[in-house]
Scaffold this motif. Structure first.
Motif, mmCIF file in Angstrom:
data_model
loop_
_atom_site.group_PDB
_atom_site.id
_atom_site.type_symbol
_atom_site.label_atom_id
_atom_site.label_comp_id
_atom_site.label_asym_id
_atom_site.label_seq_id
_atom_site.Cartn_x
_atom_site.Cartn_y
_atom_site.Cartn_z
ATOM 1 N N UNK A 663 -36.906 -68.198 10.010
ATOM 2 C CA UNK A 663 -35.510 -68.655 9.135
ATOM 3 C C UNK A 663 -35.521 -67.968 7.887
ATOM 4 N N UNK A 664 -36.622 -67.143 7.285
ATOM 5 C CA UNK A 664 -36.340 -66.679 6.264
ATOM 6 C C UNK A 664 -37.941 -67.367 5.266
ATOM 7 N N UNK A 665 -37.848 -66.478 4.267
ATOM 8 C CA UNK A 665 -38.521 -66.696 3.026
ATOM 9 C C UNK A 665 -38.931 -66.041 1.533
ATOM 10 N N UNK A 666 -39.575 -66.873 0.525
ATOM 11 C CA UNK A 666 -40.298 -65.426 -0.043
ATOM 12 C C UNK A 666 -41.446 -64.477 0.299
ATOM 13 N N UNK A 667 -40.766 -63.137 -0.492
ATOM 14 C CA UNK A 667 -41.245 -62.067 0.418
ATOM 15 C C UNK A 667 -42.659 -62.018 -0.557
ATOM 16 N N UNK A 668 -44.106 -61.967 -0.001
ATOM 17 C CA UNK A 668 -45.285 -61.881 -0.171
ATOM 18 C C UNK A 668 -45.522 -60.222 -1.352
ATOM 19 N N UNK A 669 -46.575 -60.537 -1.999
ATOM 20 C CA UNK A 669 -46.313 -58.911 -2.914
ATOM 21 C C UNK A 669 -46.210 -57.888 -1.597
ATOM 22 N N UNK A 670 -46.982 -57.553 -1.567
ATOM 23 C CA UNK A 670 -47.149 -55.783 -0.120
ATOM 24 C C UNK A 670 -46.078 -56.184 0.171
ATOM 25 N N UNK A 671 -45.415 -57.213 1.097
ATOM 26 C CA UNK A 671 -43.892 -56.648 1.732
ATOM 27 C C UNK A 671 -42.481 -56.707 -0.041
ATOM 28 N N UNK A 672 -42.861 -57.359 -0.409
ATOM 29 C CA UNK A 672 -42.000 -57.001 -1.930
ATOM 30 C C UNK A 672 -42.025 -55.455 -2.133
ATOM 31 N N UNK A 673 -43.635 -55.018 -2.478
ATOM 32 C CA UNK A 673 -43.480 -53.537 -2.574
ATOM 33 C C UNK A 673 -42.999 -52.863 -1.905
ATOM 34 N N UNK A 674 -43.051 -52.319 -0.200
ATOM 35 C CA UNK A 674 -43.210 -51.488 0.662
ATOM 36 C C UNK A 674 -41.258 -51.837 0.570
ATOM 37 N N UNK A 675 -41.017 -52.996 0.192
ATOM 38 C CA UNK A 675 -39.098 -52.761 0.324
ATOM 39 C C UNK A 675 -38.989 -52.253 -0.561
ATOM 40 N N UNK A 676 -39.162 -52.397 -2.116
ATOM 41 C CA UNK A 676 -38.888 -51.762 -3.301
ATOM 42 C C UNK A 676 -38.954 -49.748 -2.571
ATOM 43 N N UNK A 677 -40.696 -49.822 -2.155
ATOM 44 C CA UNK A 677 -40.673 -48.642 -2.008
ATOM 45 C C UNK A 677 -39.698 -47.799 -1.526
ATOM 46 N N UNK A 678 -39.312 -48.683 -0.597
ATOM 47 C CA UNK A 678 -38.586 -47.743 0.740
ATOM 48 C C UNK A 678 -36.938 -47.749 -0.121
ATOM 49 N N UNK A 679 -36.403 -47.851 -1.297
ATOM 50 C CA UNK A 679 -35.912 -47.602 -2.345
ATOM 51 C C UNK A 679 -35.383 -46.880 -3.547
ATOM 52 N N UNK A 680 -37.158 -46.413 -3.508
ATOM 53 C CA UNK A 680 -37.252 -45.599 -4.449
ATOM 54 C C UNK A 680 -37.772 -46.787 -5.977
ATOM 55 N N UNK A 681 -38.501 -47.808 -5.736
ATOM 56 C CA UNK A 681 -39.100 -47.847 -6.331
ATOM 57 C C UNK A 681 -40.566 -48.688 -6.244
#
Length: 898
Positions: A663-681
């Motif tokens: 159903x989805x949720x807010x990403x944890x820190x490590x997940x957010x870090x990895x997602x942003x890193x995939x887009x060069x952030x």
């Protein structure tokens, strides 16, 4: 007792859609169902032996019961099949079967009589989109080498097709990621299809008026009369149940009795009889319907249901529909000359195409057009806009040589994301001027059913600017601007000259120029005693000057003097000018007869005519709007900026989260870090600290020179609250900072303290992107903090973004001076901020599962932009975006937008 057959899982709702074929006709695409067995068998019987052989590589005159069961029972995950229907009959089938992780084999079969209408391409688009949603990344297909049509289908899709031949069979393979080429091919087909659909209305060669009447003053009689007196070059047929002649025309009881082909039907019968008319028209082979009749969604719930059934029925039989509750359509082209509307007056031939949603305002609009001498190429009143919309007209006008200016009066927007995409392209060729009612309230008329946008009005205005659309507040202002665009050349810049014989009005023109962003390069105050020769000399001097881009001419003749001489002077100067001229001439509105240059057709005022305005402020404001458009045109092409990203890696992060949390949720820190890193952030490290010992340990891990700060919601973006301590270099300083901060904040146990490396000092900015029900992804930017939020000081754009879009976002907010050395502060690395904007926009555009992303605190410093915090929520996609990678018509009224 035998076990019950397992239930077939339900496919997503958005996999079902109405689609537009290459010739402008419609069809319906949907996932196959078990109850399609009989329909599939009948479809297969209509397919030629040759097409069957190409599909199965062997003679197969009929399908067995077992084969039909296999084909119609799919799991909508590893085995997916779509059927295309027309008039309730299956005319095509497309399917894929997963053969390996991420790879599926695809196949099509199209009924022979419907081949060549672009059906296989549409099926491929929808199968590819369904495949992407199910984790498929590559399609393969086995094709006989002489099946040129199917090979061409794959090659023309814009994918890179690879293959070889083995045992007489060619195996093709291609990745289905939506490349720029594939998207461009799809949008080109969309453009051709929608343009062809509108041409069926505006270039019809035969028209039937259904509901024609002999009764004086009736709508049916008016429609027949307007077609005949408008010198329609095609054939007009009257249809009424009594079969009596109407306005000298023989009448038929039904459209089916007409002996010749009928391209277009104008429907003016009671609302409850319209559906029967649709069936009659479909049987006759009519291509389009203009429904003048009222009594639909504008009347309430019952009318909304009636309208929904009307559109669904028309589309199911391959018909496009304008209306209902509309004024009609007009084309002033002498080769057509069709006035299929309730307007008794045919507009003069002109350069502007006009789209109006309101039937009630349509006649008044046409009267204004005639009064101003503007002239139109085409006019369409869409009424409730149940099917044909402004987006369709934009596609038509883009290639219409008779239309140089597009005018839109919009009361609602059913698919603004698609509008933005099309308008960006059309505006490069032809100016678009739009009035959008409900601009502040975002209200829509009762007959227009659209989903509510969550985006603030400022974001919608930004979308119009981004697309180069000239947005005005009133119809009067629309015509003011249209007169400049239709009759005068575009200006080269903002510098204007004011030439006139009235000092008072000259001063008003100067004030209006300053407030409109124009620069008065020179003012010629000729005085009340100036002659026509003086007027012409000053005009020619202004036109010849390299320091002047446009001219505002003012002439108020003294008492007892003729206007002929100054009019001749102004017209003569304008005839040789390559710069636009607007005027306040005798206080007249429109294009006075003395200042008109006739078109070859002798219609409305042509190129070189000088528009006049009763108030000089109106003239200047209209010119300023045109200047802004000319400046926009000189900007680099608005292609999406190329940034180095890893969309596959980002997609994997999102899919892993949704696997664990469907159903989805807010990403944890490590997940957010990895997602942003995939887009060069790079997301700044952030370690939680519940105790001072946790804080010391975290600081040690980070190598000291850290920040301790509270991150609970009440502290975010609140620089007025003391909740952080910078440059902590050892355990002693950390203990001191811990004690002081806990003493200063309320409820310290709920403060959510974290430890981060100390970021360079800078200006706090924030970037957000979210999924809007109507607009799709929307991105915004502003200075972080409560003051910016309260004042609404944010810039907005619709992805994809160009580099210019990102630059405009950082500069158009009122707080932008803080980024550029305000009061002696350091200039920040704005390029780094704009790079972040481009990357966030790309991420949000690529991954609709990312429902919203917020970077609430980014420190922009002279050395870069540090992302200190991020909040990202992912959730499954339940509805496809309004502008997805598979063509589809707007949903039926009341349906979920997809």
């Amino acid at each position: 007792m035998s076990e019950a057959a397992p239930e077939t899982p339900l496919p997503p709702h958005h996999w079902e859609a109405d689609v537009l074929l290459l010739d402008g006709g419609t069809a319906h695409i949907r996932p196959i169902r078990p109850d399609d067995a009989a329909g599939l068998e009948q479809f297969y019987a209509r397919v030629s032996d040759r097409s069957k052989y190409y599909r199965f590589f062997a003679p197969r005159p009929k399908l067995s019961t077992r084969e039909i069961a296999i084909f119609t029972r799919v799991d909508h995950t590893n085995r997916i099949a779509f059927v295309m229907e027309l008039a309730g009959r299956i005319i095509a089938v497309g399917r894929f079967d997963v053969v390996a992780p991420g790879e599926a084999e695809v196949a099509f079969l199209v009924e022979d009589r419907h081949q060549g209408r672009g059906i296989a391409q549409i099926l491929l688009e929808h199968l590819a989109q369904a495949g992407r949603e199910r984790g498929v990344r590559r399609f393969t297909a086995d094709v006989l080498p002489d099946n040129k049509r199917m090979i061409a289908t794959f090659e023309a899709a814009g994918y890179q097709v690879m293959g070889g031949v083995e045992d007489g069979v060619m195996t093709l393979g291609f990745d289905i990621d939506p490349t720029t080429t594939a998207i461009g091919v799809m949008q080109d087909r969309e453009h051709r299809s929608e343009s062809a659909a509108i041409a069926q209305f505006l270039a019809a060669r035969s028209v039937a008026v259904i509901g024609a009447s002999r009764r004086q003053g009736s709508i049916g009689q008016a429609l027949v009369r307007n077609l005949v007196t408008g010198d329609f070059t095609g054939r007009v047929y009257a249809v009424n149940p009594a079969g009596e002649s109407v306005s000298g025309l023989a009448a038929y009881a039904t459209v089916g009795e007409i002996p010749d082909e009928v391209d277009l039907a104008i429907v003016a019968v009671p609302a409850d009889a319209v559906q029967d008319v649709v069936l009659d028209c479909a049987a006759k082979g009519v291509k389009g319907l203009v429904v003048i009749s009222s009594g639909f969604a504008e009347t309430g719930d019952e009318g909304r249901q009636r309208q929904r059934k009307l559109v669904g029925l028309a589309r199911s039989y391959g018909l496009r529909l304008i209306g209902p509750n509309c004024l009609g359509v007009i084309n002033t082209d002498p080769d057509v000359s069709i006035n299929a509307s309730l307007s008794p007056h045919m507009p003069a031939r002109g350069r502007a195409g006009f789209f109006c949603q309101s039937g009630a305002l349509g006649s008044a609009i046409l009267d204004k057009v005639n009064a101003r001498g503007l002239g139109l190429s085409t006019f369409v009143s869409a009424g409730n806009r149940a099917d044909v919309s402004g987006n369709d007209l934009l596609q038509y006008w883009e290639e219409d040589d008779s239309t140089e200016v597009v005018l839109l009066y919009m009361e609602s927007m059913g698919n603004p994301r698609k509008f933005s995409r099309i308008a960006r392209r059309v505006s490069r060729k032809k100016p678009i001027v739009a009035v959008r009612s409900g601009r502040t309230t975002q209200g829509v008329p009762m007959g227009h059913q659209v989903r509510t946008a969550m985006t603030p009005p400022g974001a919608v205005d930004a979308m119009f600017r981004q697309a180069g659309v000239i947005q005005v507040d009133t119809l009067e202002e629309m015509f003011d601007v249209a007169q400049v665009l239709a009759h005068q050349p575009l200006p080269g810049g903002r510098r204007v000259a004011i030439v006139g014989n009235s000092d008072a009005i000259g001063l008003l023109a100067r004030d209006a120029s300053a407030s409109s962003g124009l620069v008065v390069a020179k003012q010629f105050d000729l005085g009340a005693r100036a002659t026509a020769a003086d007027f012409e000399a000053a005009l020619r001097e202004a036109i010849a000057s390299d320091d002047i881009d446009a001219v505002v001419a003012v002439w108020l003749p003294p008492l007892n003097t003729s206007a002929a001489e100054p009019a001749t002077a102004l017209a003569a100067a304008a005839a040789t000018s390559t710069k636009p001229i607007v005027s306040t001439f005798l206080g007249e509105k429109g294009v006075p007869p003395q200042l008109r240059v006739r078109d070859a057709s002798g219609g409305a005022a042509g190129r070189g005519s000088v528009p006049s305005y009763p108030a000089v402020e109106s003239a200047v404001r209209a010119l300023a709007k045109v200047v802004e458009y000319a400046v926009w045109l000189r900007l680099p092409q608005h292609e999406a900026a190329e940034v180095l990203v890893d969309p596959v890696g980002g997609r994997e992060v999102v899919e892993q989260v949704l696997t664990l949390a469907p159903r989805g949720r807010v990403l944890e820190y490590a997940e957010a870090r990895d997602l942003l890193a995939a887009y060069g952030m790079e997301l700044w490290p952030s370690l939680p600290a519940d105790t001072v010992e946790d804080a010391i340990a975290a600081a040690s891990d980070l190598g000291w020179d850290v920040v301790l700060k509270a991150t609970a919601d009440r502290f975010r973006q609140r620089p007025d609250l003391v909740h952080s301590w910078r440059h902590i270099r050892d355990a002693g300083e950390m203990r001191q900072a811990w004690a002081l901060l806990r003493g200063r904040v309320e409820h310290p146990d709920e403060a959510a303290f974290v430890v981060q490396p100390t970021a360079p000092q800078g200006v706090p900015v924030s970037i957000t992107a979210e999924e809007d029900p109507l607009f799709g992804p929307v991105i915004s930017f502003g200075i972080a903090g409560p003051v910016s939020e309260l004042l609404g000081d944010r810039s907005w754009r619709i992805p994809p973004l160009s580099i210019h879009d990102a630059r405009a976002m950082t500069r158009e907010i009122k707080g932008s001076p803080m980024l550029f050395g305000y009061r002696g502060s350091d200039i920040v690395d704005v390029d780094a901020v704009e790079d972040l904007l481009l990357r966030v926009a790309r991420l949000k555009n690529d991954l609709p599962q990312v429902h919203n992303i917020s970077l609430p605190l980014v420190l922009a410093s002279p050395t870069g932009a540090s992302v200190l915090s991020a909040s990202i929520r992912v959730q499954p996609v339940t509805d496809a975006r309004a502008d997805w990678f598979a063509r589809r018509l707007n949903p039926l009224p009341g349906d979920t937008l997809h």
